[in-house]
Design a protein around this motif. Structure first.
Motif, PDB file in Angstrom:
ATOM      1  N   ARG A  22       0.834  -1.215   0.000  1.00 32.22           N
ATOM      2  CA  ARG A  22       0.000   0.000   0.000  1.00 32.22           C
ATOM      3  C   ARG A  22       0.863   1.257   0.000  1.00 32.22           C
ATOM      4  N   ASP A  23       1.945   1.229   0.777  1.00 33.13           N
ATOM      5  CA  ASP A  23       2.866   2.375   0.795  1.00 33.13           C
ATOM      6  C   ASP A  23       3.453   2.617  -0.593  1.00 33.13           C
ATOM      7  N   ARG A  24       3.842   1.550  -1.274  1.00 28.25           N
ATOM      8  CA  ARG A  24       4.416   1.690  -2.611  1.00 28.25           C
ATOM      9  C   ARG A  24       3.377   2.203  -3.595  1.00 28.25           C
ATOM     10  N   LEU A  25       2.153   1.735  -3.466  1.00 33.91           N
ATOM     11  CA  LEU A  25       1.070   2.202  -4.330  1.00 33.91           C
ATOM     12  C   LEU A  25       0.852   3.699  -4.141  1.00 33.91           C
ATOM     13  N   ASP A  26       0.876   4.149  -2.888  1.00 35.25           N
ATOM     14  CA  ASP A  26       0.743   5.584  -2.614  1.00 35.25           C
ATOM     15  C   ASP A  26       1.929   6.364  -3.191  1.00 35.25           C
ATOM     16  N   GLU A  27       3.109   5.779  -3.093  1.00 34.06           N
ATOM     17  CA  GLU A  27       4.321   6.438  -3.595  1.00 34.06           C
ATOM     18  C   GLU A  27       4.265   6.623  -5.117  1.00 34.06           C
ATOM     19  N   ILE A  28       3.775   5.623  -5.814  1.00 30.86           N
ATOM     20  CA  ILE A  28       3.670   5.706  -7.281  1.00 30.86           C
ATOM     21  C   ILE A  28       2.625   6.736  -7.682  1.00 30.86           C
ATOM     22  N   GLY A  29       1.550   6.795  -6.913  1.00 28.42           N
ATOM     23  CA  GLY A  29       0.492   7.767  -7.199  1.00 28.42           C
ATOM     24  C   GLY A  29      -0.133   7.544  -8.562  1.00 28.42           C
ATOM     25  N   GLU A  30      -0.288   8.601  -9.311  1.00 31.21           N
ATOM     26  CA  GLU A  30      -0.946   8.549 -10.618  1.00 31.21           C
ATOM     27  C   GLU A  30       0.041   8.607 -11.779  1.00 31.21           C
ATOM     28  N   GLN A  31       1.274   8.160 -11.544  1.00 34.37           N
ATOM     29  CA  GLN A  31       2.259   8.170 -12.626  1.00 34.37           C
ATOM     30  C   GLN A  31       1.719   7.383 -13.817  1.00 34.37           C
ATOM     31  N   ARG A  32       2.012   7.865 -15.013  1.00 32.36           N
ATOM     32  CA  ARG A  32       1.447   7.278 -16.234  1.00 32.36           C
ATOM     33  C   ARG A  32       2.448   6.514 -17.101  1.00 32.36           C
ATOM     34  N   SER A  33       3.711   6.441 -16.677  1.00 33.87           N
ATOM     35  CA  SER A  33       4.673   5.680 -17.482  1.00 33.87           C
ATOM     36  C   SER A  33       4.257   4.214 -17.477  1.00 33.87           C
ATOM     37  N   LEU A  34       4.645   3.480 -18.505  1.00 32.73           N
ATOM     38  CA  LEU A  34       4.278   2.071 -18.585  1.00 32.73           C
ATOM     39  C   LEU A  34       4.806   1.273 -17.389  1.00 32.73           C
ATOM     40  N   PRO A  35       6.074   1.435 -16.988  1.00 31.20           N
ATOM     41  CA  PRO A  35       6.532   0.691 -15.806  1.00 31.20           C
ATOM     42  C   PRO A  35       5.700   1.003 -14.552  1.00 31.20           C
ATOM     43  N   ALA A  36       5.329   2.278 -14.371  1.00 34.57           N
ATOM     44  CA  ALA A  36       4.515   2.647 -13.211  1.00 34.57           C
ATOM     45  C   ALA A  36       3.121   2.024 -13.308  1.00 34.57           C
ATOM     46  N   LEU A  37       2.527   2.041 -14.503  1.00 39.17           N
ATOM     47  CA  LEU A  37       1.203   1.421 -14.690  1.00 39.17           C
ATOM     48  C   LEU A  37       1.257  -0.066 -14.362  1.00 39.17           C
ATOM     49  N   LEU A  38       2.267  -0.755 -14.876  1.00 41.79           N
ATOM     50  CA  LEU A  38       2.373  -2.187 -14.636  1.00 41.79           C
ATOM     51  C   LEU A  38       2.577  -2.495 -13.154  1.00 41.79           C
ATOM     52  N   GLU A  39       3.399  -1.688 -12.505  1.00 38.45           N
ATOM     53  CA  GLU A  39       3.608  -1.901 -11.072  1.00 38.45           C
ATOM     54  C   GLU A  39       2.326  -1.652 -10.290  1.00 38.45           C
ATOM     55  N   ARG A  40       1.599  -0.607 -10.668  1.00 41.26           N
ATOM     56  CA  ARG A  40       0.326  -0.318  -9.990  1.00 41.26           C
ATOM     57  C   ARG A  40      -0.664  -1.464 -10.182  1.00 41.26           C
ATOM     58  N   VAL A  41      -0.734  -2.013 -11.396  1.00 39.73           N
ATOM     59  CA  VAL A  41      -1.636  -3.144 -11.653  1.00 39.73           C
ATOM     60  C   VAL A  41      -1.287  -4.299 -10.720  1.00 39.73           C
ATOM     61  N   TRP A  42      -0.008  -4.646 -10.677  1.00 42.38           N
ATOM     62  CA  TRP A  42       0.403  -5.770  -9.844  1.00 42.38           C
ATOM     63  C   TRP A  42       0.085  -5.517  -8.370  1.00 42.38           C
ATOM     64  N   LEU A  43       0.382  -4.320  -7.897  1.00 35.87           N
ATOM     65  CA  LEU A  43       0.107  -3.997  -6.499  1.00 35.87           C
ATOM     66  C   LEU A  43      -1.385  -4.071  -6.195  1.00 35.87           C
ATOM     67  N   LEU A  44      -2.212  -3.524  -7.084  1.00 38.22           N
ATOM     68  CA  LEU A  44      -3.662  -3.601  -6.888  1.00 38.22           C
ATOM     69  C   LEU A  44      -4.126  -5.052  -6.868  1.00 38.22           C
ATOM     70  N   LYS A  45      -3.556  -5.861  -7.755  1.00 34.30           N
ATOM     71  CA  LYS A  45      -3.939  -7.281  -7.823  1.00 34.30           C
ATOM     72  C   LYS A  45      -3.607  -7.996  -6.521  1.00 34.30           C
ATOM     73  N   VAL A  46      -2.370  -7.872  -6.048  1.00 34.11           N
ATOM     74  CA  VAL A  46      -1.986  -8.613  -4.836  1.00 34.11           C
ATOM     75  C   VAL A  46      -2.671  -8.073  -3.592  1.00 34.11           C
ATOM     76  N   LEU A  47      -3.148  -6.832  -3.660  1.00 36.56           N
ATOM     77  CA  LEU A  47      -3.897  -6.267  -2.539  1.00 36.56           C
ATOM     78  C   LEU A  47      -5.387  -6.621  -2.605  1.00 36.56           C
ATOM     79  N   GLY A  48      -5.781  -7.336  -3.667  1.00 35.19           N
ATOM     80  CA  GLY A  48      -7.167  -7.779  -3.786  1.00 35.19           C
ATOM     81  C   GLY A  48      -8.114  -6.753  -4.363  1.00 35.19           C
ATOM     82  N   ARG A  49      -7.588  -5.676  -4.899  1.00 34.36           N
ATOM     83  CA  ARG A  49      -8.429  -4.633  -5.506  1.00 34.36           C
ATOM     84  C   ARG A  49      -8.563  -4.938  -7.000  1.00 34.36           C
ATOM     85  N   LEU A  50      -9.287  -6.009  -7.279  1.00 32.02           N
ATOM     86  CA  LEU A  50      -9.312  -6.586  -8.616  1.00 32.02           C
ATOM     87  C   LEU A  50     -10.042  -5.736  -9.645  1.00 32.02           C
TER      88      LEU A  50
END
Length: 175
Positions: A22-50
């Motif tokens: 959750r801390d990392r998700l907050d840190e990334i925020g709304e960044q739009r680069s592809l690496p940031a998007l992919l990381e956000r997807v993975w973090l949301l997935k493992v946190l159960g926010r499907l």
């Protein structure tokens, strides 16, 4: 920093520290680069926010298609398929991962093909098809060895093979 602390030997799901994710998700925020998007997807997935992960994974596939490389697009599609898997859409996930495995192997990208095969094995595992899961995990192991994968990646694949063998044996006894 790896957010994966290990893998559950029964479910093959990542073991994570939710607070750290959750801390990392907050840190990334709304960044739009592809690496940031992919990381956000993975973090949301493992946190159960499907639901959020699905919307963002579809966006990441579009971004990769427009602005990324073919490898980027494959990675985005594989991640999208893992979100589908987590949502229980096994047929959709299996289909997407099969096309990713085939494309990556056709290009000679062993590491990406292994990643897709490992995840397709997890789809079969979740769907209860342990022989197919084992076949995919064995394929992933071969591809990872071919690609010179790290010991950690090889270990996670061996864990998956063992889990599929245990489940297959249990199903044979119970059936």
């Amino acid at each position: 920093m790896s957010y994966i602390k290990g893998y559950d030997p029964e479910t093959l799901r990542e073991i994570i520290d939710p607070h750290q994710c959750r801390d990392r998700l907050d840190e990334i925020g709304e960044q739009r680069s592809l690496p940031a998007l992919l990381e956000r997807v993975w973090l949301l997935k493992v946190l159960g926010r499907l639901d959020d992960a699905l919307v963002l994974s579809e966006q990441s596939v579009r971004v990769a298609r427009m602005a990324g490389t073919r490898k980027d697009l494959l990675r985005a599609r594989i991640l999208h398929a893992t979100v589908e898997q987590s949502r229980g859409a096994y047929a959709a996930a299996e289909h997407e991962l099969t096309t990713c495995v085939e494309e990556a192997e056709g290009q000679g990208w062993s590491a990406i093909a292994a990643f897709a095969a490992q995840h397709r094995g997890k789809v079969h595992f979740d769907a209860g098809d342990f022989p197919l899961a084992r076949d995919d995990f064995k394929r992933a192991l071969f591809l990872r060895q071919e690609a010179g994968a790290s010991d950690g990646q090889l270990e996670s694949t061996l864990l998956a093979i063992d889990a599929a063998d245990r489940r297959r044996a249990y199903a044979a006894i119970a059936g």
